[in-house]
Write an enzyme that holds these catalytic residues in place. Structure first.
Site, PDB file in Angstrom:
ATOM      1  N   CYS A 136       0.808  -1.189   0.073  1.00  0.00           N
ATOM      2  CA  CYS A 136       0.077  -0.039  -0.062  1.00  0.00           C
ATOM      3  C   CYS A 136       0.732   1.181   0.091  1.00  0.00           C
ATOM      4  O   CYS A 136       1.328   1.765   0.984  1.00  0.00           O
ATOM      5  CB  CYS A 136      -0.770   0.130   1.190  1.00  0.00           C
ATOM      6  N   CYS A 139      -0.616   4.197   2.240  1.00  0.00           N
ATOM      7  CA  CYS A 139      -0.141   4.192   3.597  1.00  0.00           C
ATOM      8  C   CYS A 139       1.123   4.107   4.046  1.00  0.00           C
ATOM      9  O   CYS A 139       1.392   4.822   5.024  1.00  0.00           O
ATOM     10  CB  CYS A 139      -0.456   2.509   4.037  1.00  0.00           C
ATOM     11  N   ASP A 140       2.143   3.624   3.164  1.00  0.00           N
ATOM     12  CA  ASP A 140       3.442   3.448   3.656  1.00  0.00           C
ATOM     13  C   ASP A 140       4.451   4.286   2.660  1.00  0.00           C
ATOM     14  O   ASP A 140       5.696   4.603   3.125  1.00  0.00           O
ATOM     15  CB  ASP A 140       3.896   2.152   3.445  1.00  0.00           C
TER      16      ASP A 140
END
Ligand code: NDP
Length: 312
Positions: A136, A139-140
């Site tokens: 992701c 997300c990261d």
């Protein structure tokens, strides 16, 4: 352990689940929803959604899912956190266990459990999941600002991840195992046109390098057999998804990779009163808008079933 009975239980909270909830709540079926591991579903991992009708300028995925949720709540859906871990769909009424929290019986069940990211299956990938391996970018990606990263995959997701990361990172190397993209032409072209993305075709991952954190990726050209190493601190896997249907095995008919079978033109599964909507039953279209459409169908199918059974 909470024990409750509802007319309509919805499992999963992506576009399919929320749309089913909106329709079921408006039909006075008093639906209960368990949101699952990732409330809001896959769109909470995406950035801009540009193809959902009604948003000419695009819409941020997580924001759109909050709007879906608000609309489902507005009509009285009882939305709860929790993951369905066991299902007994052949019982009357049907019974679903939510971790060690609740046991819900229901006259109808709408399954909208979606799909989850697939992994390559390498030992090094597993070992470094908390050290630079991710599925992701949204997300990261933040952690790899100004750094060099690798993205695996050739579909729309991989292109989207690569373009998102290209805005944050110094360089993005994309590993494509064939000599062409599977992504839509427009996404593939945008990826190729992005200056700091390098696409390596016919290239597969041999190993993610590093002890505690990702330090690089060993790759192999599957035409020449030649191996090389790419220096990178982040390794993003975007190779598609697996339907979240394991708990229904042996009860619901599904294809060889786990997508639930539904009767043509409806959301009916092989068990009366159990309906499937969205990506858990769709390995062809897999779009938010089609998921929402089948969510609506599932609620209408469940409503008709309740009426036929004389359940008010
Ligand atoms: P896809 O199934 O479309 O693509 C998966 C990609 O991963 C393929 O290119 C496949 O390669 C590759 N792959 C699979 N296994 C491996 C492996 N072991 N090693 C290397 N590569 C591998 O999945 P997506 O998640 O990209 O997209 C799913 C659906 O969602 C699609 O319909 C897509 O259009 C849609 N989508 C739309 C978006 C948008 O419009 N904004 C954004 C994201 C997704 P190969 O081609 O060789 O099989």
């Amino acid at each position: 352990m909470i024990k409750e009975h509802v007319k309509c239980l919805i499992i999963g909270s992506g576009p399919a689940g929320y749309t089913a909830a909106i329709y079921a709540a408006r039909a006075d079926m008093k639906p209960m929803m368990y949101a699952g591991l990732q409330p809001g579903g896959q769109l909470t991992e995406t950035t801009d959604v540009e193809n959902f009708p009604g948003y000419p300028d695009g819409v941020n995925g997580p924001e759109m899912m909050l709007q879906f949720k608000a609309q489902a709540e507005r009509f009285g859906t009882d939305i709860r956190d929790g993951l369905a871990t066991e299902a007994y769909l052949n019982e009357v009424p049907k019974r679903v266990v939510i971790e060690d929290k609740a046991e819900i019986t229901a006259d109808t069940v709408i399954i909208s459990t979606g799909a989850s990211a697939k992994w390559l299956g390498l030992e090094s990938e597993e070992r470094l999941k908390s050290g630079g391996v991710s599925a992701c970018a949204v997300c990261d990606g933040f952690f790899y600002r100004g750094q060099d990263v690798v993205v695996v995959g050739a579909g729309d997701s991989a292109c989207e991840e690569a373009m998102y990361l290209a805005k944050l990172c110094k360089s993005v190397t994309m590993l494509v195992r064939k000599d062409y993209f599977r992504a839509s032409k427009i996404m593939a072209q945008r990826t190729l046109d992005t200056e700091n993305i390098t696409v390596m075709f016919n290239t597969e991952t041999v190993e993610v390098l590093g002890d505690q954190v990702v330090e690089g990726v060993k790759v192999k050209n599957n035409q020449t057999g030649e191996e090389s190493t790419i220096e990178a601190t982040g390794f993003f896997v975007a190779i598609g998804h697996k339907p979240n249907t394991d708990i229904f095995k042996g009860q619901l008919e599904m294809n060889e990779v786990g997508y639930l079978n539904v009767q043509s033109g409806s959301t009916k599964t092989n068990i009366p009163g159990v309906y499937a909507a969205g990506d858990c039953a769709d390995d062809i279209y897999r779009q938010a808008v089609t998921a929402a459409g089948t969510g609506c169908m599932a609620a209408l199918d469940a409503e008709r079933y309740l009426a036929d059974q004389g359940i008010h």
